[in-house]
Design a protein around this motif. Sequence first.
Motif, mmCIF file in Angstrom:
data_model
loop_
_atom_site.group_PDB
_atom_site.id
_atom_site.type_symbol
_atom_site.label_atom_id
_atom_site.label_comp_id
_atom_site.label_asym_id
_atom_site.label_seq_id
_atom_site.Cartn_x
_atom_site.Cartn_y
_atom_site.Cartn_z
ATOM 1 N N UNK B 150 84.203 -31.500 -16.484
ATOM 2 C CA UNK B 150 85.051 -32.060 -15.452
ATOM 3 C C UNK B 150 84.247 -32.444 -14.230
ATOM 4 N N UNK B 151 84.947 -32.903 -13.212
ATOM 5 C CA UNK B 151 84.286 -33.443 -12.037
ATOM 6 C C UNK B 151 83.455 -32.398 -11.295
ATOM 7 N N UNK B 152 83.833 -31.126 -11.377
ATOM 8 C CA UNK B 152 83.014 -30.117 -10.693
ATOM 9 C C UNK B 152 81.591 -30.128 -11.238
ATOM 10 N N UNK B 153 81.456 -30.084 -12.548
ATOM 11 C CA UNK B 153 80.120 -30.136 -13.146
ATOM 12 C C UNK B 153 79.489 -31.504 -12.928
ATOM 13 N N UNK B 154 80.289 -32.554 -13.003
ATOM 14 C CA UNK B 154 79.768 -33.909 -12.788
ATOM 15 C C UNK B 154 79.198 -34.042 -11.377
ATOM 16 N N UNK B 155 79.872 -33.465 -10.402
ATOM 17 C CA UNK B 155 79.383 -33.504 -9.019
ATOM 18 C C UNK B 155 78.115 -32.682 -8.872
ATOM 19 N N UNK B 156 78.075 -31.539 -9.543
ATOM 20 C CA UNK B 156 76.862 -30.723 -9.522
ATOM 21 C C UNK B 156 75.673 -31.523 -10.051
ATOM 22 N N UNK B 157 75.888 -32.241 -11.150
ATOM 23 C CA UNK B 157 74.808 -33.046 -11.736
ATOM 24 C C UNK B 157 74.435 -34.200 -10.802
ATOM 25 N N UNK B 158 75.436 -34.847 -10.237
ATOM 26 C CA UNK B 158 75.165 -35.951 -9.309
ATOM 27 C C UNK B 158 74.351 -35.485 -8.107
ATOM 28 N N UNK B 159 74.715 -34.331 -7.564
ATOM 29 C CA UNK B 159 74.003 -33.841 -6.384
ATOM 30 C C UNK B 159 72.623 -33.278 -6.742
ATOM 31 N N UNK B 198 78.844 -26.966 -5.338
ATOM 32 C CA UNK B 198 77.592 -27.571 -5.813
ATOM 33 C C UNK B 198 76.467 -27.306 -4.811
ATOM 34 N N UNK B 199 76.768 -27.441 -3.523
ATOM 35 C CA UNK B 199 75.743 -27.152 -2.515
ATOM 36 C C UNK B 199 75.271 -25.703 -2.616
ATOM 37 N N UNK B 200 76.207 -24.812 -2.849
ATOM 38 C CA UNK B 200 75.843 -23.398 -2.966
ATOM 39 C C UNK B 200 74.962 -23.166 -4.188
ATOM 40 N N UNK B 201 75.396 -23.689 -5.328
ATOM 41 C CA UNK B 201 74.683 -23.412 -6.569
ATOM 42 C C UNK B 201 73.268 -23.996 -6.538
ATOM 43 N N UNK B 202 73.128 -25.179 -5.937
ATOM 44 C CA UNK B 202 71.829 -25.852 -5.911
ATOM 45 C C UNK B 202 70.853 -25.211 -4.923
ATOM 46 N N UNK B 203 71.307 -24.168 -4.237
ATOM 47 C CA UNK B 203 70.431 -23.487 -3.288
ATOM 48 C C UNK B 203 70.332 -24.218 -1.962
#
Lengths: 489, 489
Positions: B150-159, B198-203
């Motif tokens: 879904x878009x949550x993972x898609x946004x994580x990948x985009x960012x 996504x910002x949190x997960x990406x550090x």
Amino acid sequence: MSSDDRPDGTLDPEDWEAFRAICHRAVDRMIERWAHARERPVWQSVPDAVKDALAGEGPPERGIGLEATLRRFEELILPYPTGNTHPRFLGWVHGSGTPVGALAEFLAGAMNANLGGREHAPVHVERQVIRWSRTLFGLPEGASGLLVGGTSTATLIGLACAREAKCPGDVRREGLQGGPARLTGYTSREAHGSVTKAFELLGLGREHLRLVPVDAELRMDVRALQEAVAADRAAGFHPFCVVATAGTVNTGAIDDLAAIGHFCREQSLWLHVDAAFGGLAVLVPELAPRLAGIEQADSLAFDFHKWLHVPYDAGCVLIRDEGIHRATFALRPDYLAAAERGLAGGNPWFCEYGIDLSRGFRALKVWFTLLAYGLDRLGEAIARNCADAAWLGERVAETPELELLAPVALNIVCFRWRDGRLSPAALDALNAAVVADLHEEGIAAPSTTQLDGRLAIRACLCNHRTDRSDLAALLEGVITLARRRAATL
Amino acid sequence: MSSDDRPDGTLDPEDWEAFRAICHRAVDRMIERWAHARERPVWQSVPDAVKDALAGEGPPERGIGLEATLRRFEELILPYPTGNTHPRFLGWVHGSGTPVGALAEFLAGAMNANLGGREHAPVHVERQVIRWSRTLFGLPEGASGLLVGGTSTATLIGLACAREAKCPGDVRREGLQGGPARLTGYTSREAHGSVTKAFELLGLGREHLRLVPVDAELRMDVRALQEAVAADRAAGFHPFCVVATAGTVNTGAIDDLAAIGHFCREQSLWLHVDAAFGGLAVLVPELAPRLAGIEQADSLAFDFHKWLHVPYDAGCVLIRDEGIHRATFALRPDYLAAAERGLAGGNPWFCEYGIDLSRGFRALKVWFTLLAYGLDRLGEAIARNCADAAWLGERVAETPELELLAPVALNIVCFRWRDGRLSPAALDALNAAVVADLHEEGIAAPSTTQLDGRLAIRACLCNHRTDRSDLAALLEGVITLARRRAATL
């Protein structure tokens, strides 16, 4: 307007009887394929005409209806599968699926539940699957979990929890940009690439993942781990986690989880166990002792779509400390406000334990598989794979033209055709060509890997349909094709 | 041994005729539910007896067989769904699914393909779906993509791609631990929580995501964005990306994508567009102009399971620059060595573009949906939802007991019952109680949110089965239940 169009504008079929007939035919077609799986080639290349037909740029402005779509599926897609439902598929680590799982996918698709949260029966099914899973691995009652696409995402979630638990400061708020935390993690050289990818994505950087040497059985060298952690501490790094492997992808080696777990507790390090497929060996009484220590994991990642044959994709992460799990991911904006009752009840929501807010009913195919077959029967299929792998290893060892390249630790046999007259490079090339030949002729589908700088033919028995006649056919195929190729050199 | 057991030890049914009959009955059962969807309550609470039956800790040691499992499913699970297949489900942003999608899930489950990579028809299907998608949004031919949950993972990948493209140094190797890069991103206060996650997960840390104010239409204030970026540059931060929203979750507001895109190009900032559901308004000729500028996205995330009604879950990320996409995720260890030919061919592999290595055949249900219905019919369903939302907004506006809390921008109507005699807190509590009452009585399923500090009843029309009689029933239900509750105060 296509014949399926409804005057009311919904996307439901106008004629439910016609839809029923299409579904029944589709079911019959797939049963025909399952029932005759061994009679087809393992794999066949996708013809250019098919690729061309699937290469159109423009999305379909007008629909062609379900019946025509199904025909196109049967013509273009169904004849050219991955091959892992075939008894002689032995590549990588692929589960082979079951008819039970496929039916569960239809039911899940029909219910169309969103498991991000809320109060409905599907969330209780996922909770049951998670409880079953933590019991299986001996994690405590309070442990939490989440179904995900596979171990890669499960490992990412596990390591995010480790970062949350062990990183000084508020890592969700500040990130790793604030200061020189210099967190370091440890895994073995035989570990899966998903560990590296998780370190990269989390902003930890792969240079902060130390690749610890392995012993002769390709298990993490615990002494070397201890030395690496000590050296990093002395150098001002902040060691925070160890990733142990229960069943490496190359050979199926199982790290000494008890010793690593003991070291982690002593050093206050987070223990993540990558049990992608090997962890399911707990279902086999003779193998379970080799996983001793797995119950010490702070986080544990494994797949249902491998050795439990749930259709792709279905993995799981378990986290010992539910509080840390939730603290790593929980975020409930206004539009997801919790309610005491009604559909917006059901707290806590699964979206508070992972990345996704929209989550399909992946749990249903797992629930169907575990309940219909039971652990005993699923375990028997695993035991049979391991026994057959040992048998295959023995056949390789007794065949002069073949050599075994690693001990058969579990269910993976790494071997190759040998010929003293050929250079190492020529031998690598020949064995690689033999594997591609096996695929293209539809005989069998092993994969390849590198061990000690040598190309290995790698047969991974993670297939409930494989029997010894299939393995004999693999060896016969390798020898015949290798001789044929060698004769042309 | 259960009656399904096979003497050969496989997990296939012994009796294919019995299995066929079970599947046909399961199909018939689901058709019966679809065909009579409106006659059932939208939702009903899960009885304690059902919860208890699904609460067992121990996994099933012995299987009960498929037939008994299916009976248990029909008794415990099927009667208590999320409710989103019902015409009067109007909560959050849930698609309502289709029978076509459910059938595709069965076929995908039966094929059991792993879309991590390799050469087989399913990967060509996913590539076709991605090409169709990039065409839909006007991204260039070279753009890459990936289907995800879904878009949550898609946004994580985009960012993650944005971070890779814009972060100084080698962020995959060094992480963000090396130095004070102080990357900052920008999104509006109405943006979805997945951007923060996504910002949190990406550090990166959520404090480095600036929440830009919105205008009266709840769209990002572009002037404020420009000021925030300038202020951060002046303070030594490193602005790297802007996340614009095409259809906010609260009200369906669409940011000025053209203006934001222009600013991003000028400032060399990565533009990620969260088009989770609103992006699909490109299928409606009258709405498409409001998405002008979406084709400037460097990355774009959207869902198929929302306004295209593909069964959960199915989202997509598109990346303008395939090279950056691959550079962010590619990792090919020895056991995934590429081959020129055979099953190990098929380069590049999808696992080089995202987190997961094991990936189900999610593309098939999308392909079936787009091909069977076509864009025109799917677009008509979207257009009808928007027209009906406008109609509902008008009905609210003309009803003295109700008030509209935000403009109807797209398909979302935020309103509430009003009563000048009640305090703001009492009014919030009453409207929240009315929503839970609507759920519990099975009348309709809107959700709630907060707008300007006031609790709103939120009806999101993302349901191809909803018609105006359903919306009239919603309003009647709200008024009746609110009066009843108000009378007891």
